[in-house]
Design a protein around this motif. Structure first.
Motif, short mmCIF file in Angstrom:
data_model
loop_
_atom_site.label_atom_id
_atom_site.label_comp_id
_atom_site.label_asym_id
_atom_site.label_seq_id
_atom_site.Cartn_x
_atom_site.Cartn_y
_atom_site.Cartn_z
N THR A 30 12.22 -22.32 30.79
CA THR A 30 11.12 -21.58 31.42
C THR A 30 9.80 -22.32 31.24
O THR A 30 9.01 -22.45 32.19
CB THR A 30 11.00 -20.17 30.79
OG1 THR A 30 12.24 -19.48 30.96
CG2 THR A 30 9.89 -19.38 31.47
N ILE A 31 9.55 -22.82 30.05
CA ILE A 31 8.32 -23.57 29.79
C ILE A 31 8.22 -24.79 30.70
O ILE A 31 7.19 -25.06 31.32
CB ILE A 31 8.25 -24.00 28.31
CG1 ILE A 31 8.17 -22.75 27.41
CG2 ILE A 31 7.06 -24.92 28.06
CD1 ILE A 31 8.30 -23.06 25.93
N TRP A 32 9.32 -25.52 30.79
CA TRP A 32 9.36 -26.74 31.61
C TRP A 32 9.14 -26.40 33.08
O TRP A 32 8.39 -27.08 33.79
CB TRP A 32 10.70 -27.43 31.40
CG TRP A 32 10.78 -28.84 31.91
CD1 TRP A 32 9.79 -29.58 32.49
CD2 TRP A 32 11.93 -29.67 31.88
NE1 TRP A 32 10.26 -30.82 32.82
CE2 TRP A 32 11.56 -30.92 32.46
CE3 TRP A 32 13.23 -29.50 31.40
CZ2 TRP A 32 12.46 -31.97 32.59
CZ3 TRP A 32 14.13 -30.56 31.54
CH2 TRP A 32 13.74 -31.78 32.11
N LEU A 33 9.77 -25.31 33.54
CA LEU A 33 9.62 -24.91 34.93
C LEU A 33 8.18 -24.53 35.25
O LEU A 33 7.61 -24.97 36.26
CB LEU A 33 10.56 -23.74 35.24
CG LEU A 33 10.43 -23.12 36.65
CD1 LEU A 33 10.68 -24.16 37.73
CD2 LEU A 33 11.42 -21.94 36.80
N TYR A 34 7.56 -23.73 34.39
CA TYR A 34 6.19 -23.30 34.65
C TYR A 34 5.21 -24.47 34.58
O TYR A 34 4.23 -24.52 35.33
CB TYR A 34 5.78 -22.20 33.67
CG TYR A 34 6.15 -20.82 34.16
CD1 TYR A 34 5.24 -20.03 34.83
CD2 TYR A 34 7.44 -20.33 33.98
CE1 TYR A 34 5.58 -18.77 35.31
CE2 TYR A 34 7.79 -19.07 34.45
CZ TYR A 34 6.86 -18.30 35.11
OH TYR A 34 7.22 -17.06 35.58
N ALA A 67 10.11 -29.41 23.21
CA ALA A 67 10.32 -27.96 23.20
C ALA A 67 11.69 -27.62 22.63
O ALA A 67 11.85 -26.65 21.88
CB ALA A 67 10.17 -27.40 24.61
N ALA A 68 12.70 -28.42 22.96
CA ALA A 68 14.05 -28.19 22.46
C ALA A 68 14.10 -28.38 20.94
O ALA A 68 14.74 -27.61 20.22
CB ALA A 68 15.04 -29.13 23.15
N ARG A 69 13.44 -29.41 20.46
CA ARG A 69 13.40 -29.65 19.01
C ARG A 69 12.71 -28.49 18.28
O ARG A 69 13.15 -28.09 17.20
CB ARG A 69 12.66 -30.96 18.73
CG ARG A 69 13.45 -32.20 19.10
CD ARG A 69 12.60 -33.45 19.01
NE ARG A 69 13.39 -34.66 19.25
CZ ARG A 69 12.85 -35.85 19.52
NH1 ARG A 69 11.53 -35.98 19.58
NH2 ARG A 69 13.63 -36.89 19.73
N GLU A 70 11.66 -27.97 18.87
CA GLU A 70 10.97 -26.83 18.26
C GLU A 70 11.85 -25.59 18.25
O GLU A 70 11.83 -24.81 17.29
CB GLU A 70 9.68 -26.55 19.03
CG GLU A 70 8.62 -27.65 18.86
CD GLU A 70 7.41 -27.45 19.74
OE1 GLU A 70 7.41 -26.46 20.53
OE2 GLU A 70 6.47 -28.26 19.67
N GLY A 114 18.70 -36.33 25.10
CA GLY A 114 18.27 -36.81 23.79
C GLY A 114 18.36 -35.78 22.68
O GLY A 114 18.09 -36.11 21.53
N ILE A 115 18.77 -34.55 22.99
CA ILE A 115 18.79 -33.51 21.97
C ILE A 115 20.08 -33.54 21.15
O ILE A 115 20.15 -33.00 20.05
CB ILE A 115 18.59 -32.11 22.59
CG1 ILE A 115 18.14 -31.11 21.53
CG2 ILE A 115 19.85 -31.64 23.31
CD1 ILE A 115 16.83 -31.44 20.87
N ASP A 116 21.14 -34.17 21.65
CA ASP A 116 22.40 -34.35 20.92
C ASP A 116 23.04 -33.03 20.49
O ASP A 116 23.26 -32.78 19.30
CB ASP A 116 22.18 -35.24 19.68
CG ASP A 116 21.98 -36.70 20.06
OD1 ASP A 116 22.45 -37.10 21.13
OD2 ASP A 116 21.37 -37.44 19.27
N ILE A 117 23.33 -32.19 21.47
CA ILE A 117 24.10 -30.97 21.25
C ILE A 117 25.35 -31.06 22.11
O ILE A 117 25.27 -31.35 23.31
CB ILE A 117 23.29 -29.72 21.63
CG1 ILE A 117 22.06 -29.59 20.71
CG2 ILE A 117 24.15 -28.46 21.53
CD1 ILE A 117 21.14 -28.46 21.09
N PHE A 118 26.52 -30.82 21.50
CA PHE A 118 27.79 -30.96 22.21
C PHE A 118 28.56 -29.65 22.16
O PHE A 118 28.55 -28.95 21.14
CB PHE A 118 28.61 -32.09 21.60
CG PHE A 118 27.89 -33.41 21.59
CD1 PHE A 118 27.95 -34.26 22.68
CD2 PHE A 118 27.13 -33.80 20.49
CE1 PHE A 118 27.28 -35.48 22.68
CE2 PHE A 118 26.46 -35.01 20.48
CZ PHE A 118 26.54 -35.85 21.58
N ALA A 119 29.23 -29.33 23.25
CA ALA A 119 30.00 -28.09 23.36
C ALA A 119 31.50 -28.39 23.35
O ALA A 119 31.96 -29.36 23.95
CB ALA A 119 29.62 -27.34 24.63
N GLY A 120 32.24 -27.55 22.66
CA GLY A 120 33.69 -27.66 22.64
C GLY A 120 34.30 -26.29 22.44
O GLY A 120 33.63 -25.27 22.56
#
Length: 280
Positions: free
Chosen positions: A85-89, A162-165, A223-229
């Motif tokens: 949302t922040i990025w979009l606005y 923002a993702a890191r925060e 760059g945030i390095d989150i992986f789903a499994g």
């Protein structure tokens, strides 16, 4: 009258809200097409003198609107600090600023027919490339080579920050406690989604974990390095052992060494495999 940034911003928000209301659950191409049509339908946003600005922003804006629509089931589910949302606005605000600046630059080149004789209708005499403004004037969009790439890189950096925060603000002890409760309740054959936050060395198990939505909403940020499994119990504890067996799919191979101990702390031995329809 030259439209100011506030007026242009209202048109931009109204147009995007129309697309949001129409496109919940739509795929990426449908969202992009709907946004393109909505922008074209607004005369202020599609006028000949500013159409190139709207078109330049369209790909990134369409992608952000799609992410906004696909991250949560409804707008009221979205937390206030949601990075999408922040990025979009921020992007919509930048679009409004560039459109208003382009209008101002085009208008400044217009000369009244009463002073210089007959002229065509105003929209037709807007210059394709507005004159270079004085330093005191507001600058128009940056058309220098590489400017689009630079703006894209800046937006990506803001999204990453923002993702890191978002990650830093989470209650990590609580996440681990919820993981433990869920893993203890799993039965053979049960399968749950897993998010591995590489930078924090922790896992988030199951959509009912209080942190799942927040982390899942930012895992596409570069760059945030989150992986789903996905995790599935495949057997009862071995004889004289309290440890259970499970298989973990879709997590990249480099995660095996780091993730094994995370599950071992919950008395589960995991084996890693690529995605397969035969698992689960």
């Amino acid at each position: 009258m030259v439209p100011d940034t506030g007026i242009v911003h209202e048109h931009v928000l109204r147009t995007v809200n129309t697309v949001v209301e129409r496109c919940w659950g739509a795929d990426r191409e449908t969202v992009a097409q709907a946004l393109s049509e909505a922008l074209a339908a607004d005369e202020l946003l599609s006028a000949p003198s500013v159409a190139h600005v709207t078109e330049a922003y369209l790909p990134d804006t369409a992608e952000l609107v799609f992410r906004y629509l696909s991250t949560y089931d409804a707008a009221y589910d979205r937390p206030a600090d949601d990075p999408v949302t922040i990025w979009l606005y921020e992007t919509l605000g930048a679009l409004a600023n560039d459109l208003a600046a382009t209008y101002a630059a085009a208008w400044s080149a217009y000369e009244s027919p009463s002073l210089n004789g007959p002229a065509h209708d105003l929209p037709e005499i807007f210059p394709e490339e507005p004159r270079t403004p004085n330093k005191a004037e507001r600058l128009g969009p940056d058309r220098q080579p590489g400017s689009a790439a630079r703006r894209k890189a800046e937006r990506a950096e803001r999204a990453l920050q923002a993702a890191r925060e978002t990650i830093a603000a989470l209650d990590w002890p609580r996440i681990d406690e919820e993981n433990d409760q869920l893993l203890k309740s799993l039965k053979v054959g049960d399968r749950r989604m897993v998010l591995w936050v590489k930078t924090r060395g922790i896992i988030v198990v199951g959509k009912n974990n209080s942190a799942f939505r927040a982390i899942d909403g930012i895992r596409d940020v570069r760059g945030i390095d989150i992986f789903a499994g996905s995790l599935q119990l495949i057997g009862k504890p071995k004889l004289l052992s309290t440890r259970r067996q499970a298989v973990l799919t879709d997590i990249p191979p480099e995660g095996e060494e780091a993730i094994g101990p995370l599950f071992a702390a919950h008395r589960i031995d995991v084996s890693f495999t690529a995605a397969s329809r035969w698992v689960g």
